[in-house]
Design an enzyme around this catalytic site. Structure first.
Site, PDB file in Angstrom:
ATOM      1  N   ASN A   1      -6.729  -3.697  -5.144  1.00  0.00           N
ATOM      2  CA  ASN A   1      -6.351  -4.820  -4.835  1.00  0.00           C
ATOM      3  C   ASN A   1      -6.205  -5.611  -6.047  1.00  0.00           C
ATOM      4  O   ASN A   1      -7.198  -5.582  -6.995  1.00  0.00           O
ATOM      5  CB  ASN A   1      -7.580  -5.492  -3.830  1.00  0.00           C
TER       6      ASN A   1
ATOM      7  N   ARG B   1      -6.554  -8.552  -7.401  1.00  0.00           N
ATOM      8  CA  ARG B   1      -7.340  -9.946  -7.310  1.00  0.00           C
ATOM      9  C   ARG B   1      -8.768  -9.803  -7.395  1.00  0.00           C
ATOM     10  O   ARG B   1      -9.029  -8.709  -7.453  1.00  0.00           O
ATOM     11  CB  ARG B   1      -6.938 -10.583  -6.074  1.00  0.00           C
TER      12      ARG B   1
ATOM     13  N   GLU C   1      -6.356   2.110  -1.858  1.00  0.00           N
ATOM     14  CA  GLU C   1      -5.535   0.912  -2.359  1.00  0.00           C
ATOM     15  C   GLU C   1      -6.026   0.375  -3.684  1.00  0.00           C
ATOM     16  O   GLU C   1      -7.175   0.604  -3.787  1.00  0.00           O
ATOM     17  CB  GLU C   1      -5.169   0.011  -1.316  1.00  0.00           C
TER      18      GLU C   1
ATOM     19  N   HIS D   1     -12.931  -3.034  10.478  1.00  0.00           N
ATOM     20  CA  HIS D   1     -12.362  -2.618   9.137  1.00  0.00           C
ATOM     21  C   HIS D   1     -12.639  -3.780   8.100  1.00  0.00           C
ATOM     22  O   HIS D   1     -11.971  -3.844   7.108  1.00  0.00           O
ATOM     23  CB  HIS D   1     -10.986  -2.206   9.032  1.00  0.00           C
TER      24      HIS D   1
ATOM     25  N   GLU E   1      -1.457   6.320   8.041  1.00  0.00           N
ATOM     26  CA  GLU E   1      -2.156   7.173   7.225  1.00  0.00           C
ATOM     27  C   GLU E   1      -3.384   7.939   7.892  1.00  0.00           C
ATOM     28  O   GLU E   1      -3.764   7.459   9.034  1.00  0.00           O
ATOM     29  CB  GLU E   1      -2.986   6.604   5.944  1.00  0.00           C
TER      30      GLU E   1
ATOM     31  N   GLU F   1      -9.902   0.896  -4.522  1.00  0.00           N
ATOM     32  CA  GLU F   1     -10.562   1.237  -3.346  1.00  0.00           C
ATOM     33  C   GLU F   1     -10.355   3.036  -2.966  1.00  0.00           C
ATOM     34  O   GLU F   1      -9.136   3.263  -3.112  1.00  0.00           O
ATOM     35  CB  GLU F   1     -10.326   0.506  -2.280  1.00  0.00           C
TER      36      GLU F   1
ATOM     37  N   LYS G   1       0.908  -1.323   0.062  1.00  0.00           N
ATOM     38  CA  LYS G   1       0.118   0.040  -0.062  1.00  0.00           C
ATOM     39  C   LYS G   1       1.075   1.156  -0.072  1.00  0.00           C
ATOM     40  O   LYS G   1       0.484   2.305  -0.519  1.00  0.00           O
ATOM     41  CB  LYS G   1      -0.905  -0.050   1.369  1.00  0.00           C
TER      42      LYS G   1
END
Length: 635
Positions: A272, A274, A270, A218, A183, A258, A116
């Site tokens: 992903n 996949r 980020e 989360h 972050e 995202e 990330k």
């Protein structure tokens, strides 16, 4: 052309990939840990290979054994699923170096986006370095993996070091990589993402938006497509950023970008690299099979120049074996029966399977599609309410109530939804405003009298015995039964009589009794109760009851202040300096358990003195194991 696919994963996602492979005429290969020897994904595959010599939680991270399994079974491609090694560039290289096809993006793209921190740099962003009080709150995140593991919100500077250590330990356990970063934590935002699909010929499809704001720890709980309430300008901006991210790394395959959306502004989180858990909602609105498209891309086929059009609305709910009212505690045991009518159900379990402690507690994903959002929410809530779930405690009631909550129904939710509403959504009783009248709720707005589910259990049991076993020639005292509702802990006491006319009970009209069905009428309203027994467990519809002895065992009580293991797991640490005789404060974390790849804190129930400490790091414990005792100092 691909003829045989090994799925380097387990459970629901392995079963889901196998389903598409069967439809395409592709043979399937499963891999499994010792804990998964009899799991559904091993039973539905054409071949299955054991991965030996590692703890169950580490087995699916052993890339060298997975590649060996693919070669030994004649598989010519590997699908990574999600989690585990799905975003591990070294594993992707090992697959390709072995002469196998990799059903995913090339290793360099994974490498660029899997971290990330590197992904943010690629997008022209940066994570935080030196944290000061004015920077709070902040979010600690694992650089590898996802699913909420290795993630912590820090609101006090004094907590930062401890949360960093906990996040590193959790990330290392889940992903084999303990690197974390920090972050800013944006409060009141929505989690919105864009599904992309790209081929090896330069075409990138942005396949709509998804909203995944309802999360616990989360980790997503309810997802939908498209994300409601976004302006066309914001949607276009999200598409542009997602496509830019894909093109920046020459992406090929399915992926997700995202964002956190707040005040009309999108903050990149980020990418992903996949397939996502929530991909079925995108499949529903676009009328596509993303796994089939992944396979086509891996075979080198081009995509059409323009993506298909989206129609309607889809919503997905993740059904977990967990207790939301008790700190989201994972549950284990036998899943006797699982059916959810009228919707798509993706699961890695079948009736009779065991839910263990080693993996994520998700049982299934229920997905509803309809022309409008309102209809999709109503359809899914109704299907879950009518579901038959016999086994450990689940979050089913929470899902139903969440789908019907006014804040969610009007798309005013954000990632803090459960922070605000969890107590409300888990403590509702017979006056539950989010439930339709059912055998487990009130009748005619009045609390059921007597507790009907317990009465139905008692009448079914009585019917199953000798037909005249309780009959008396002269009037006698009623028969008495006691039951505990396993979801709420409430104990019910019910009475009934054997008479010349059959079984009767005060306050209700007994219309029919059998060992598996009881029909009762109260105030002119007739209800059907399906009764099922598994040993000592009794299920009335989907209400789990335990029959209690008429006279409780007084020796079964635990000492006040006892801290019991709420789940099977491993003691990973004990609070520093904690010994017998130590003073403790109410709510102070004392012991940390690891179960299902997550850490769970066991805290002091009251301020007092630790009079006993039985837990030691590395200790394996079962549900109910006595870990410690806190003696309350209050007189």
């Amino acid at each position: 052309m691909i003829s045989s696919v090994l799925v380097a994963n387990r459970g629901e996602i392995a079963c889901r990939v196998f389903r598409t492979c069967r439809e395409l005429g592709i043979r399937t290969v499963a891999v499994y840990s010792d804990a998964d020897e009899n799991a559904l994904h091993t039973r539905v595959a054409d071949a299955a290979v054991r991965l030996p010599g590692a703890a169950p939680s580490e087995t699916y991270l052993r890339g060298e054994l997975i590649v060996k399994a693919a070669l030994s079974t004649g598989a010519d491609a590997v699908h990574p699923g999600y989690g585990f090694l799905s975003e591990n560039a070294d594993f992707a290289r090992a697959v390709l170096d072995a002469g196998l096809l990799w059903i995913g993006p090339h290793p360099e793209a994974i490498e660029a986006m899997a971290s990330k921190t590197r992904a943010k740099e690629l997008m022209g962003l940066a994570s935080m370095a030196d944290i000061k009080e004015g920077d709070l709150p902040v979010l600690v995140k694992a650089t590898a993996g996802g699913g909420g593991r290795g993630m912590r919100v820090v609101r006090r500077l004094a907590d930062l070091e401890g949360e960093l250590a906990a996040a590193r330990a959790e990330a290392q356990s889940a992903f084999g990589d303990g690197e974390v970063f920090v972050e800013p934590y944006v409060e009141g935002g929505r989690h919105v993402e864009v599904q992309i699909l790209a081929d090896t010929h330069g075409t990138v499809w942005p396949l709509g938006t998804r909203d995944c704001s309802l999360q616990r720890r989360h980790q997503k709980v309810i997802e939908e497509a498209p994300a409601p309430g976004l302006t066309s300008e914001l949607t276009d901006s999200l598409y542009a950023m997602a496509v830019r991210a894909a093109r920046a790394v020459d992406y090929a395959g399915a992926g997700t970008v995202e964002f956190l959306v707040a005040d009309g502004t999108a903050h990149f989180l980020e990418m992903n690299t996949r397939l996502q858990v929530e991909h079925p909602v995108t499949e529903a609105v676009f009328g596509i099979d993303l796994v089939a498209l992944q396979i086509r891309v891996a075979e080198g086929a081009p995509l059409e120049s323009d993506p298909p059009r989206a129609r309607g609305h889809a919503v997905e709910a993740r059904l977990y074996a967990e207790d939301p009212a008790n700190g989201w505690t994972p549950q284990t045991g036998t899943l006797h029966r699982l059916t959810v009518p009228d919707v798509r159900l993706d699961t890695g379990y079948s009736d009779g399977d065991e839910i263990g402690v080693h993996y994520d507690p998700m049982l299934a994903k229920a997905v509803a599609y309809a022309p409008t959002r309102t209809e999709a929410l109503r359809k899914l809530a109704g299907a879950l309410e009518r579901a038959t779930i016999h086994g450990p405690v689940t979050n089913r009631d929470l899902l139903v109530r969440s789908l019907r909550h006014p804040e969610f129904a009007t798309a005013r939710m954000d990632t803090g939804f459960y922070d605000r509403h969890l107590t409300e959504l888990t403590s509702l009783g017979s006056g539950d405003p989010y439930a339709h009248p059912s055998p487990t709720t009130a009748l005619n707005g009045v609390a059921a009298r007597p507790p009907l589910v317990a009465l139905a259990a008692a009448l079914a049991d009585a019917h199953g015995r000798s037909r005249f076993g309780g009959w008396r020639n002269l009037p006698s005292q009623p028969q008495l039964k006691r039951y505990r509702d396993e979801a709420t802990g409430t104990e019910h006491e019910v009475r009934y009589r054997h008479t010349r006319d059959g079984l009767t009970a005060d306050g209700v009209r007994v219309m029919h009794t059998a060992t598996d069905l009881v029909v009762l009428e109260v105030d002119g309203v007739r209800r059907h109760f399906e009764v099922t027994r598994y040993g000592d467990e009794v299920y009335v519809n989907s209400t789990a009851l335990t029959a209690l002895p008429r006279f409780p065992d007084p020796t079964a009580q635990q000492e006040p202040g006892s801290l019991l293991a709420p789940m099977p797991g491993t003691v990973v640490r004990v609070a520093e300096g904690l010994t017998e005789g130590s003073p403790v404060r109410a709510g102070e974390p004392l012991i940390w358990l690891e179960a299902m790849k997550m850490e769970h804190r066991i805290s002091a129930p009251a301020s007092g003195t630790l009079s006993a400490l039985h837990a030691t790091p590395g200790q394996q414990v079962e549900v109910g194991t006595l870990l410690a005792v806190v003696q309350d100092n209050e007189p």
